[in-house]
Structures are given as structure tokens and as C-alpha cells.
Enzyme design. Structure first.
Site, PDB file in Angstrom:
ATOM      1  N   ASP A 348      58.937 122.085  -4.504  1.00 43.69           N
ATOM      2  CA  ASP A 348      59.567 121.699  -5.771  1.00 43.69           C
ATOM      3  C   ASP A 348      59.726 122.854  -6.745  1.00 43.69           C
ATOM      4  OD1 ASP A 348      59.353 119.228  -4.681  1.00 43.69           O
ATOM      5  OD2 ASP A 348      58.265 118.322  -6.357  1.00 43.69           O
ATOM      6  N   ASP A 349      60.585 122.620  -7.722  1.00 47.26           N
ATOM      7  CA  ASP A 349      60.728 123.431  -8.947  1.00 47.26           C
ATOM      8  C   ASP A 349      61.458 124.771  -8.760  1.00 47.26           C
ATOM      9  OD1 ASP A 349      59.254 121.371  -9.944  1.00 47.26           O
ATOM     10  OD2 ASP A 349      57.498 122.542 -10.470  1.00 47.26           O
ATOM     11  N   HIS A 399      65.780 117.590  -8.174  1.00 44.53           N
ATOM     12  CA  HIS A 399      64.527 117.434  -8.923  1.00 44.53           C
ATOM     13  C   HIS A 399      64.824 117.291 -10.419  1.00 44.53           C
ATOM     14  CE1 HIS A 399      60.271 117.351  -9.246  1.00 44.53           C
ATOM     15  NE2 HIS A 399      60.066 118.595  -9.614  1.00 44.53           N
ATOM     16  N   HIS A 403      63.527 118.630 -15.677  1.00 45.52           N
ATOM     17  CA  HIS A 403      62.148 118.321 -15.303  1.00 45.52           C
ATOM     18  C   HIS A 403      61.447 117.475 -16.360  1.00 45.52           C
ATOM     19  CE1 HIS A 403      58.200 118.914 -13.400  1.00 45.52           C
ATOM     20  NE2 HIS A 403      58.881 119.310 -12.349  1.00 45.52           N
ATOM     21  N   HIS A 490      55.049 123.959  -4.055  1.00 41.49           N
ATOM     22  CA  HIS A 490      55.986 124.531  -5.034  1.00 41.49           C
ATOM     23  C   HIS A 490      56.343 125.949  -4.602  1.00 41.49           C
ATOM     24  CE1 HIS A 490      53.894 121.296  -7.118  1.00 41.49           C
ATOM     25  NE2 HIS A 490      54.995 121.165  -7.841  1.00 41.49           N
TER      26      HIS A 490
HETATM   27 NI    NI Z   1      58.245 119.549 -10.356  1.00 39.17          NI
END
Ligand code: NI
Length: 540
Positions: A348-349, A399, A403, A490
Site C-alpha cells: 500500500d501507499d 487506495h 488516504h 507498504h
Molecule cells: Ni494506506
């Protein structure tokens, strides 16, 4: 005579400009005294000089005041010129290290030297203050043996954010050989580079940041001690959402560090908040990209005359993408056997060119794929990495744009958050994402009704953002994973990439196939439905 007055005014202006930069109440109060007491500590050579200047200033101040009216205009012009001169060169720095032995006392100090005298003066003053209060505390210390030393270890971290803000963190450790634990504490400062002054957290972050910090602090106590903190809890007051509680932060390249008091350990601890989590809180004026004329950062060598100086580290250079592999090795020879166990690794991210490319390298070498849930800001920043990700057969998930916690925004806003990312993906790689991962995994009925895609959760949480420890991440995965699982990581951290170097070949060795989320559910015969949540594809 006029010339000397002018010179005096310049010095005074410099001091007036400099004083607000770094100051804590107690530093200013007994500055002079402390500095005088320290005349024999090497690092303070510079600061002592500064101090003398200040003394002179006070003597001359009265006289100066009378002349003030006359010289105001000249002063202003001078100040403008000084500021202009500084604007020409971007702020940069080098680290210096000092190691000094004085009977049983040992000083180890790492500090930055900037191409900005105002900042240097204030840093030196503050380091002087800290090392001298240590000296005062231990001057009469009688060592038990020759090896019995009292160590003062001061480390300085600095980070320049979008050329607008300078973050400084002093980590101070007083280490007694005879005691098992060092006494550790931190001090942090935020400096607005253009205005040349210290700013408060509330000037950097929008209202509501206290709530974010409170949530993270609650998480910390839950994860570390199994404690659920409520308003009734005895240490609620240590972490309650109040700006008076959260007064120290430091922004590194990867995280916002928030300092809280851990009453169990009885010491200050650092909470790490990933950049994407708090970026929505950053004030507009600091969040935007700097508008710079392309001046390359010149690394000026400012040598201080510190005789015991040992090493000099050069200015950090921007981390650029590591090796970009040729993209002709498309994973077309990857065959999935649906009778054999499979796992979906998810990241993620990102993307974050340096670390993401490392992970892509490892996946490629192992003829495997993963799923990357990306956020909007990074899509534009790192289109090349995104294209490579896609061309290697990895799946790209949504995503959301900023956020945000989707449970806290309206249905319309949720849709926008999702749509922005898909629009950007369409532009960057020619296709949209077919799955969504809600930030923080936070969902409710409204989120499920508003997101018109399957919501992909996870059932193995590596907590890589927290531990940043490759070994700990490996343990979380290799110790827990089984057929049909979805693993959360991540792709922002070097430690996660390090862990992947071990995890990926190991899982393959254990007989797992590493597949995308889409493949996982397809081969497990599970149809993904819009607005439904999926934690894994375990078929009983
Ligand atoms: Ni995230």
C-alpha cells in the site's frame, strides 16, 4: 563613526532575525552563564564568540536606540539584501562529528553545519546549552574504574521539507556505564525557511491533527500492551487529543514522528505516521510543491575549527530510482496451478520509486507478482514505476486519492476519492483499477454502499510501517501465512524491501505461488462483488 554604527546595526539586525529561530525558554534564561562555564569545551568555540557579540550588543543598545530612527531605512534595505542573498542558494548542510574526552566525561556530538549563519548560530547555542548542563551535572563524578565513563551522546537529524520547512531533531542520551539504561530524550524544532523563524505544529498542520495523533497513540498502547485507552483510563491525559499534549514532531523522509510519553516504559517513544496518512492535514502553503528556479544544491564546505573533529558526512542527495530493468521480460511464462497453494502479497501507499523498484526487481527475479494499492499523489510523481509495475504483470489497486478515513466523509466524497485515482491510472497506464482498499481498512455501511468496487482487506498484517524491521516482517509473514491469504505491506520502506528479499524466495521454496488479488480469487473460484469486503480467499 557612521560606518561603525552601521556595522553595529547589522549585528543587531542579525541577532534580532536570529533569536526567534531556535529558542526554548530555559535556553534563553541562563544562556550567558552556561556558556561562560563552558569555555573549555571545543564545540562551543563558535558559540562563545556569538555570545560575546551579544554582550556587546546589549551595552550598545541604548545608544543605538537613539540612532534608530535615522538608520531604520538603511537597516531595512540591508535586511532585504541579506535575505535576497540567501535566497540565491538553496539551504543545504553537512554533518560534523565531535568526540571529546574529559576525565570520566565523554562527549559524542553530531551536528549539522548549514549554509545559513543564523541557523548555525542557534544550533551551536543550543548544543552548547545541552552539553554544558550535562557537564554541570557530572563534573564532580568520581569514576569507579578507568572504564567507568559517563557518556553524553547527542545526535542531530535534519530534514528539509519541500524547500519550505526545516525539521530538526536532537536525540540526547546520557549513558552511564554503571547503569543498564541510558536516559534518553528528544527536542524538536520546525523552522520556516523563508521567514527564518520557528513555527508551531498548529502552523504546519490543520486542525484535527490532534485526533490523528490520539488515534495513533491509542493504537500504540493497544499493540504494545493490549491496553484499550478510553476517557476513563488513568493515562488518558497523557495522550488525549489536545495540542498541549502533542508538542514534538519530526518529519523524516518516510514518516511523521510524533513523540509521546510511554508511562509503562517511563520514557518518551516515537509514533511513526506514514506520510500519506498525515499529508491531508498539511496546510496548503506547505503542502504545495516549491516553485524553484533550477539552482543545483551547492555543497559548501564550512569548516569549523573544532580540533577533535572526526568525520564529515556530505549533504544527502535525493534518492532516485534504482536500476530500472528492461521491461521485455513480461511474465507470460508464469503458470498458475490452481491445485497448489497461493498467496497474494499486497503493498500500500506507493509507488515510491526507490523501494518499489527494489520490490519489483525481487518479484521479477522470482517470476512472481503482487498487488499494489496506490494513492493519487504518487501516481503522478512516479508514473515510470507504475508503468513498470503494470508491464510486469502486477495488479494495481485503488487506495483512494488522499488516504482519508472513508468512514468520516460523505458518500459523494468517497466516490470522488475513488474516481480521482482511477482517472489518473487511466491516463498513466491506460486502465483503471478494479479493486479498492480503504485507507486504514476503515469501512462502514456507507463506505460499502458508496464504493462501487470490491473492498480488499487482508488477514496477515506485517505491521511493517511500525516495526521497520526486516526480521520482524519476515517473522509475521513466514510464521503465519497459509493458502489463500492476503498479506499487507507498504512499499515505502527499505526494511520492507529487505524483508521481501527473504520472504519471496522462501514462500516459493515452501511451495506457494505468489499471485495477484484478482488471480487469487479467480483460481479459488470466488467471485468478487462490488461493495463486499474480502479478507482472504480461504476455501474451507
Ligand atoms: Ni494506506
Amino acid at each position: 563613526m557612521r560606518k561603525t554604527r552601521l556595522l553595529i546595526s547589522i549585528i543587531i539586525i542579525l541577532c534580532i532575525v536570529a533569536i526567534p529561530i531556535i529558542s526554548t525558554g530555559n535556553v534563553n534564561n541562563n544562556n550567558v552563564e552556561v556558556l561562560e562555564a563552558s569555555a573549555n569545551i571545543n564545540i562551543e568555540n563558535e558559540s562563545i564568540e556569538i555570545n560575546k557579540k551579544e554582550e556587546n550588543n546589549t551595552q550598545l543598545k541604548d545608544e543605538e536606540n537613539k540612532e534608530n530612527k535615522k538608520t531604520t531605512i538603511e537597516q531595512k534595505q540591508l535586511k532585504d539584501n541579506l535575505l535576497k542573498k540567501e535566497e540565491v542558494e538553496k539551504l543545504n548542510y553537512q554533518f560534523k562529528t565531535i568526540e571529546k574526552y574529559e576525565n570520566a566525561l565523554v562527549y559524542k556530538i553530531k551536528y549539522p553545519v548549514f549554509n545559513n549563519d543564523n541557523i548555525n548560530e542557534k544550533i551551536n547555542e543550543h548544543i552548547s546549552y545541552l552539553s554544558n548542563s550535562f557537564k554541570q551535572d557530572f563534573e564532580g563524578y568520581e569514576p569507579m574504574s578507568e572504564d567507568d565513563k559517563v557518556i553524553f551522546n547527542l545526535n542531530t537529524d535534519v530534514n528539509i521539507f519541500k524547500e519550505k520547512l526545516l525539521f530538526i531533531k536532537f536525540s540526547i542520551e546520557r549513558n552511564y556505564n554503571t547503569y543498564p539504561n541510558p536516559v534518553k530524550f528528544y527536542e524538536t524544532y520546525i523552522i520556516d525557511i523563508e521567514d527564518n523563524k520557528q513555527i508551531e505544529i498548529s502552523e504546519f498542520l490543520n486542525k484535527g491533527y490532534e485526533d490523528l495523533f490520539y488515534i495513533k497513540a491509542k493504537e500504540y498502547f493497544l499493540n504494545n500492551y493490549g491496553l484499550t485507552i478510553t476517557k476513563q483510563s488513568e493515562n488518558y491525559n497523557d495522550i488525549k487529543p489536545d495540542k498541549e499534549i502533542y508538542k514534538k514532531i519530526y518529519l523524516s523522509n518516510e514518516n511523521l514522528e510524533v513523540f509521546i510519553y510511554d508511562y509503562k516504559k517511563q520514557e518518551e517513544v516515537i509514533l511513526n505516521i506514514p506520510i500519506d496518512n498525515f499529508m491531508p492535514y498539511v496546510k496548503e502553503e506547505y503542502a504545495s510543491e516549491p516553485t524553484t528556479t533550477e539552482t543545483t544544491t551547492v555543497s559548501t564546505t564550512l569548516t569549523t575549527e573544532a580540533p577533535t573533529e572526526t568525520t564529515t558526512l556530505s549533504t544527502e542527495t535525493s534518492t532516485q530510482a534504482t536500476t530500472q530493468k528492461t521491461e521485455d521480460t513480461n511474465n507470460t511464462n508464469r503458470k498458475i496451478d490452481k491445485t497448489k497453494p497461493m498467496i497474494a502479497l499486497t503493498f500500500d501507499d506507493g509507488p515510491n520509486s526507490a523501494t518499489t523498484n527494489r520490490i519489483l526487481d525481487i518479484l521479477e527475479e522470482n517470476n512472481s507478482v503482487a498487488t499494489f494499492f496506490v494513492v493519487s499523489r504518487r501516481i503522478e510523481k512516479d508514473t515510470e514505476t507504475l508503468k513498470r509495475m503494470d508491464s510486469l504483470g502486477n495488479q494495481i489497486g485503488n487506495h483512494t486519492a488522499n488516504h482519508k478515513d472513508l468512514t468520516k466523509i460523505s458518500s459523494e466524497q468517497i466516490k470522488t476519492e475513488v474516481d480521482i485515482v482511477n482517472d489518473k491510472l487511466k491516463k498513466a497506464i491506460g486502465k483503471e483499477a478494479s479493486i479498492v482498499r480503504a485507507p486504514y481498512g476503515a469501512t462502514n455501511d456507507n463506505v460499502k454502499a458508496s464504493v462501487e468496487y470490491p473492498l480488499i482487506m487482508w488477514n496477515v498484517d506485517t505491521k511493517d510501517w511500525k516495526s521497520k524491521d526486516a526480521k520482524a516482517i519476515e517473522k509475521e509473514v513466514l510464521g503465519k501465512v497459509k493458502d489463500g491469504d492476503i498479506v499487507l505491506m507498504h512499499d515505502l520502506y527499505g526494511s520492507t524491501a529487505d524483508a521481501c528479499e527473504v520472504i519471496i524466495p522462501k514462500l516459493i521454496e515452501q511451495g506457494y505461488q505468489l499471485v495477484t488479488v484478482e488471480e487469487l480469487f479467480y483460481y479459488k473460484g470466488i467471485e468478487l462483488k462490488n461493495g463486499n469486503k474480502y479478507f482472504n480467499a480461504n476455501v474451507k
